[in-house]
Write a protein that holds these residues in place. Structure first.
Motif, PDB file in Angstrom:
ATOM      1  N   UNK A   2     -20.812 -41.842 -13.422  1.00 18.98           N
ATOM      2  CA  UNK A   2     -20.549 -42.724 -12.272  1.00 18.98           C
ATOM      3  C   UNK A   2     -21.843 -43.380 -11.797  1.00 18.98           C
ATOM      4  N   UNK A   3     -21.746 -44.656 -11.419  1.00 24.56           N
ATOM      5  CA  UNK A   3     -22.817 -45.327 -10.693  1.00 24.56           C
ATOM      6  C   UNK A   3     -22.330 -45.574  -9.271  1.00 24.56           C
ATOM      7  N   UNK A   4     -23.241 -45.455  -8.318  1.00 28.84           N
ATOM      8  CA  UNK A   4     -22.927 -45.700  -6.910  1.00 28.84           C
ATOM      9  C   UNK A   4     -23.856 -46.802  -6.420  1.00 28.84           C
ATOM     10  N   UNK A   5     -23.283 -47.897  -5.930  1.00 29.10           N
ATOM     11  CA  UNK A   5     -24.072 -49.033  -5.442  1.00 29.10           C
ATOM     12  C   UNK A   5     -23.897 -49.190  -3.936  1.00 29.10           C
ATOM     13  N   UNK A   6     -25.003 -49.368  -3.240  1.00 27.55           N
ATOM     14  CA  UNK A   6     -24.961 -49.598  -1.794  1.00 27.55           C
ATOM     15  C   UNK A   6     -25.928 -50.718  -1.436  1.00 27.55           C
ATOM     16  N   UNK A   7     -25.668 -51.366  -0.294  1.00 29.06           N
ATOM     17  CA  UNK A   7     -26.490 -52.493   0.153  1.00 29.06           C
ATOM     18  C   UNK A   7     -27.089 -52.214   1.523  1.00 29.06           C
ATOM     19  N   UNK A   8     -28.270 -52.799   1.752  1.00 30.36           N
ATOM     20  CA  UNK A   8     -28.861 -52.844   3.086  1.00 30.36           C
ATOM     21  C   UNK A   8     -29.431 -54.249   3.255  1.00 30.36           C
ATOM     22  N   UNK A   9     -29.387 -54.774   4.492  1.00 29.10           N
ATOM     23  CA  UNK A   9     -29.827 -56.154   4.740  1.00 29.10           C
ATOM     24  C   UNK A   9     -30.813 -56.231   5.903  1.00 29.10           C
ATOM     25  N   UNK A  48     -15.934 -36.934  -2.074  1.00 32.55           N
ATOM     26  CA  UNK A  48     -17.214 -36.898  -2.777  1.00 32.55           C
ATOM     27  C   UNK A  48     -17.822 -38.278  -2.960  1.00 32.55           C
ATOM     28  N   UNK A  49     -17.003 -39.241  -3.378  1.00 31.03           N
ATOM     29  CA  UNK A  49     -17.516 -40.588  -3.621  1.00 31.03           C
ATOM     30  C   UNK A  49     -18.069 -41.217  -2.342  1.00 31.03           C
ATOM     31  N   UNK A  50     -17.382 -41.012  -1.234  1.00 29.49           N
ATOM     32  CA  UNK A  50     -17.847 -41.570   0.044  1.00 29.49           C
ATOM     33  C   UNK A  50     -19.176 -40.951   0.461  1.00 29.49           C
ATOM     34  N   UNK A  51     -19.333 -39.647   0.221  1.00 30.54           N
ATOM     35  CA  UNK A  51     -20.599 -38.985   0.569  1.00 30.54           C
ATOM     36  C   UNK A  51     -21.735 -39.513  -0.303  1.00 30.54           C
ATOM     37  N   UNK A  52     -21.465 -39.720  -1.563  1.00 29.92           N
ATOM     38  CA  UNK A  52     -22.497 -40.258  -2.445  1.00 29.92           C
ATOM     39  C   UNK A  52     -22.826 -41.701  -2.083  1.00 29.92           C
ATOM     40  N   UNK A  53     -21.824 -42.469  -1.661  1.00 28.54           N
ATOM     41  CA  UNK A  53     -22.065 -43.842  -1.222  1.00 28.54           C
ATOM     42  C   UNK A  53     -22.941 -43.870   0.024  1.00 28.54           C
ATOM     43  N   UNK A  54     -22.697 -42.979   0.960  1.00 36.23           N
ATOM     44  CA  UNK A  54     -23.512 -42.922   2.173  1.00 36.23           C
ATOM     45  C   UNK A  54     -24.948 -42.523   1.839  1.00 36.23           C
ATOM     46  N   UNK A  55     -25.115 -41.637   0.871  1.00 35.41           N
ATOM     47  CA  UNK A  55     -26.448 -41.265   0.416  1.00 35.41           C
ATOM     48  C   UNK A  55     -27.183 -42.477  -0.148  1.00 35.41           C
ATOM     49  N   UNK A  56     -26.495 -43.256  -0.984  1.00 36.12           N
ATOM     50  CA  UNK A  56     -27.099 -44.467  -1.549  1.00 36.12           C
ATOM     51  C   UNK A  56     -27.415 -45.480  -0.454  1.00 36.12           C
TER      52      UNK A  56
END
Length: 206
Positions: free
Chosen positions: A79-86, A168-176
């Protein structure tokens, strides 16, 4: 705290400490487990039983915390987890690469764009994954649905795009996402420092 802000730890050691913390947060506790178990055995052999008990308790607490947070992935997870910050038109994309259930890599990509998140994600997904020669995981976790999802589904055949609502996916997304915020803040500070230095040079030369 290792106090990097006051120079009590060098940059290389601090980066290693951060990487180790990221792995633990992603559920990869093997290295830390080995370290604590080794310290526990050594203390016991030296008959330092109180210290051995301390390491034993820390090891048990680590395992309980990891299980409770539910950040461990199945051993088969790709799995890859992508997140953004602006910050203004500056965008930071953080990618966590989870392979065999553990965090294999963490990468940051900086760009400038006034497009919305869905459009940015479309561009990022196309750049990183489109093309037969590109390696793609079985699934990619995203903060929102990308623009032109149907087209991406064809380009990324065999890979599932997921926008989690929990687990699990939501927790990993928040980490990213948190990693993206921290890296963007670091880059903003660096840009501000460079701007101040340039202004001071102009004043000096003027």
């Amino acid at each position: 705290c290792t106090a990097p802000c006051v120079g009590l730890i060098d940059e290389g050691a601090y980066a290693l400490s951060v990487e180790r913390a990221l792995r633990v947060l992603a559920g990869d506790i093997g290295e830390l487990e080995f370290d604590l178990e080794a310290r526990m055995r050594l203390s016991s052999e030296r008959q330092e039983y109180e210290l051995a008990g301390l390491f034993r308790d820390r090891l048990a607490a680590l395992r309980r915390a990891t299980e409770r947070q539910g950040v461990l992935s199945a051993a088969s997870t790709e799995r890859d987890v992508l997140a953004l910050a602006r910050s203004g038109d500056h965008v930071l994309v953080q990618r966590l690469c989870i392979r065999r259930g553990k965090l294999a890599e963490s990468q940051s990509f900086a760009l400038q764009s006034e497009l919305d998140d869905a459009e940015v994600l479309h561009g990022v997904l196309t750049t990183l994954y489109a093309g037969a020669e590109r390696e793609r995981p079985r699934e990619i976790v995203l903060p929102c649905a990308p623009a032109e999802s149907a087209l991406l589904g064809e380009l990324l055949a065999g890979t599932t795009l997921e926008v989690p609502r929990g687990g699990e996916r939501a927790r990993q997304l928040e980490m990213a996402r948190e990693n993206a915020r921290l890296e963007l803040a670091r880059q903003d500070a660096a840009r501000a420092g460079a701007g101040e230095a340039e202004a001071a040079l102009i004043r000096l030369c003027g």
